[in-house]
Design a protein around this motif. Structure first.
Motif, PDB file in Angstrom:
ATOM      1  N   GLN A 148       0.828  -1.212   0.000  1.00  0.00           N
ATOM      2  CA  GLN A 148       0.000   0.000   0.000  1.00  0.00           C
ATOM      3  C   GLN A 148       0.858   1.255   0.000  1.00  0.00           C
ATOM      4  O   GLN A 148       0.528   2.249  -0.657  1.00  0.00           O
ATOM      5  N   VAL A 179       2.043   1.788  -3.477  1.00  0.00           N
ATOM      6  CA  VAL A 179       0.916   2.251  -4.301  1.00  0.00           C
ATOM      7  C   VAL A 179       0.679   3.738  -4.077  1.00  0.00           C
ATOM      8  O   VAL A 179       0.524   4.529  -5.023  1.00  0.00           O
ATOM      9  N   ASP A 180       0.650   4.152  -2.819  1.00  0.00           N
ATOM     10  CA  ASP A 180       0.416   5.572  -2.507  1.00  0.00           C
ATOM     11  C   ASP A 180       1.552   6.445  -3.021  1.00  0.00           C
ATOM     12  O   ASP A 180       1.322   7.542  -3.554  1.00  0.00           O
ATOM     13  N   ALA A 218      -0.383   5.103  -7.866  1.00  0.00           N
ATOM     14  CA  ALA A 218      -1.027   4.046  -8.649  1.00  0.00           C
ATOM     15  C   ALA A 218      -2.529   4.001  -8.366  1.00  0.00           C
ATOM     16  O   ALA A 218      -2.976   4.299  -7.258  1.00  0.00           O
ATOM     17  N   GLU A 253      -6.186   1.598  -8.944  1.00  0.00           N
ATOM     18  CA  GLU A 253      -6.667   0.255  -9.244  1.00  0.00           C
ATOM     19  C   GLU A 253      -7.352   0.256 -10.598  1.00  0.00           C
ATOM     20  O   GLU A 253      -8.272   1.039 -10.842  1.00  0.00           O
ATOM     21  N   TRP A 291      -2.982  -2.688  -9.703  1.00  0.00           N
ATOM     22  CA  TRP A 291      -2.780  -1.236  -9.728  1.00  0.00           C
ATOM     23  C   TRP A 291      -1.875  -0.859 -10.904  1.00  0.00           C
ATOM     24  O   TRP A 291      -1.034  -1.654 -11.333  1.00  0.00           O
ATOM     25  N   ALA A 317       0.616   2.407 -12.234  1.00  0.00           N
ATOM     26  CA  ALA A 317       1.285   3.672 -11.926  1.00  0.00           C
ATOM     27  C   ALA A 317       1.886   4.236 -13.200  1.00  0.00           C
ATOM     28  O   ALA A 317       2.528   3.502 -13.959  1.00  0.00           O
ATOM     29  N   ARG A 367       2.543  -1.919 -13.721  1.00  0.00           N
ATOM     30  CA  ARG A 367       1.421  -2.483 -12.975  1.00  0.00           C
ATOM     31  C   ARG A 367       1.950  -3.347 -11.843  1.00  0.00           C
ATOM     32  O   ARG A 367       3.052  -3.908 -11.932  1.00  0.00           O
TER      33      ARG A 367
END
Length: 534
Positions: A132, A135-136, A140, A142, A152, A154, A162
């Protein structure tokens, strides 16, 4: 150049691998990889590997090279550094913190078949929180779910990646193609995984446990069959490696292993040596079989037979192939003080082999005397000296042409002589008389030999049959190796190689490298040991 790069890679691996801990067998990356994977490289604690590499003597030597300085000054390097710094800022981590977090456990790189080129996928151990956070940091979003797993994507500048988290592993790939989905399918059991494939188990599964780095390839240069290799770092700067190549050969023929005797008759001053199984009859049968289907095969075979028999006057192909073997060796031997090093070749003889070897020696002497006679008649032609002397019970033939060789070897040309000797067990040939005499001393037991030197250093020559074996002592003979490399390859090529790596520095970092290979009908087994210099 290729050999220089290869040696550099070996030393990098040896020094870097000291940072690795024992592999965590609880996580099997091969079980998450599609069965058609081309390459899989698994690593434990890549972050620790990087730390050890940066602190190593090899890295210090690498930083001094022209190629390294050019790369650090390149636009590509600056762009990569800028992207990395931006990501670290978004993660709110230092470089070391990010590496320990995301590459401190088990990780792998896999290459999957693509439409035009292979697709690369990175797999690394991760928790939900770690995924996570990445991702943050990358912004990125979903973009869908595959087999119930969130995917996800980006985007940064002109690149899209991905990622997905499955079975405690973060999977990252480029947005092009379906590489990520194929990994998720294998992880879910929807498609076959590499770990469940017989060829992977045959190659990689046979490797001893406790590896730190393991690499698998679906096709190797050895007959295009699957193979795997693993590294086992040990204390005291010692790296052990093992490799396996799938073999489908009911008849090993020329590659049938033998118990080597050459290490005990090679001189103690040997800097590098390679010994191999030699089965002339099997080799000749293989040549005949390959030539048979060709329309001109029979004619080419006759020419080849005439050429071979020309070096063994009075001998037939049957007597030649029956007399030589089952072993041969080549070695680079340090010369006496202020003397030239020698290149030494040995061929083991069967019970019927001595007349064959003597025919070779006598034939060489006759050819050399004919050439010497022609040179005497030609004004200004370099003179060729042919002499025979007795060393102990053995007659030695020596052919010298110092004037002819001075252009390439300088003063060392005075020490160079094509020297041949025959004993009951060996045909011996060398580029200096000194190295041939040292080999004869070792055979007679009156001189030290390579096997003894290796035992004293805590190593040993193979005690079981092998197909090939080699040893190199770079720190012992770095000057000799570089000098011969310059003479054979030329100064220009050596300079080009040293732009990539400081060869002298690299050679001094390695005390000893040994390797061996043993062919079996189902599998080719290999191993190597590298001892770093203190």
């Amino acid at each position: 150049m290729r050999r220089a790069k290869w040696l550099a890679m070996v030393v990098v691996t040896a020094l870097a691998a000291q940072a690795l801990g024992a592999a965590d067998e609880s996580l099997d990356m091969a079980a998450l990889v599609p069965a058609d994977a081309k390459v899989l490289v698994e690593t434990v604690d890549a972050a620790g590997l990087r730390t050890m590499l940066l602190d190593s003597a090899f890295w210090a030597a690498l930083e001094k090279t022209e190629a390294f300085r050019k790369y650090e000054a390149s636009e590509r390097h600056r762009e990569m550094e800028a992207r990395l710094e931006a990501l670290l800022a978004d993660l709110q981590m230092t470089r070391e913190e990010a590496l320990r977090t995301y590459l401190g456990g088990r990780s792998a790189v896999v290459l999957l078949p693509g439409d035009e080129k292979p697709r690369g996928v990175l797999l690394t151990e991760a928790t939900n929180a770690m995924a996570q956070r990445l991702v943050d940091a990358t912004g990125a979003v979903e973009v869908g779910r595959h087999n119930g797993v969130a995917v996800w994507e980006a985007r940064r500048e002109n690149r899209a990646d991905r990622m997905a988290l499955v079975s405690g592993v973060l999977v990252i790939s480029g947005a092009e193609g379906d590489a990520l989905e194929r990994v998720l399918d294998a992880a879910a059991g929807a498609t076959a995984s590499l770990g469940n494939e017989g060829h992977f188990a045959k190659a990689a599964g046979d490797l001893p446990p406790g590896w730190r780095v393991r690499a698998y390839a679906a096709e190797t240069k050895e007959r295009g069959l699957p193979g795997a290799a693993a590294l086992y770092p040990r204390d005291g700067g010692h790296l052990h490696a093992e490799w396996r190549i799938v073999n489908n050969s009911s008849d090993l023929g020329p590659n049938t292993p033998v118990l080597l005797e050459s290490p005990s008759v090679l001189p103690a001053a040997t800097v590098a040596a390679v010994a191999t199984a030699l089965h002339p009859k099997a080799i000749w049968q293989e040549v005949q079989a390959r030539a048979a289907p060709d329309s001109d095969g029979e004619q080419r075979l006759r020419r080849a037979e005439m050429g071979i028999r020309g070096w063994f006057p009075g001998q037939t192909m049957d007597s030649i192939t029956a007399g030589l073997g089952p072993e041969a060796a080549v070695a680079l031997v340090k010369g006496p003080p202020h003397g030239a090093p020698g290149l030494l070749a040995l061929v083991r003889l069967t019970e019927s082999g001595r007349p064959v070897a003597q025919a070779f020696k006598d034939g060489l002497a006759a050819k050399a005397m004919v050439l010497a006679a022609f040179a005497e008649q030609r004004e200004g032609a370099p003179k060729i000296e042919v002499r025979e002397e007795t060393y102990g019970p053995t007659a030695i033939l020596a052919v010298r042409a110092p004037v002819l060789l001075e252009k390439w070897l300088g003063e060392a040309a005075q020490d160079v002589a094509l020297t041949v000797a025959v004993t009951d067990r060996w045909l011996v040939a060398g580029t200096t008389t000194a190295c041939v005499k040292e080999a004869l001393d070792a055979m007679a037991g009156s001189g030290a030999n390579l096997a003894t030197v290796m035992r004293e250093a805590g190593d040993a020559a193979p005690q079981t049959p092998v197909t090939r074996w080699g040893v190199a002592r770079p720190a012992e003979g770095s000057d000799i190796l570089l000098d011969w490399a310059e003479r054979l390859a030329g100064r220009a090529r050596l300079d080009q190689a040293e732009k990539t790596v400081d060869l002298a520095e690299v050679l001094r970092l390695v005390d000893r490298l040994t390797w061996e290979r043993a062919d079996e009908p189902a599998l080719i087994r290999g191993r190597a040991d590298l001892e770093a210099a203190e």
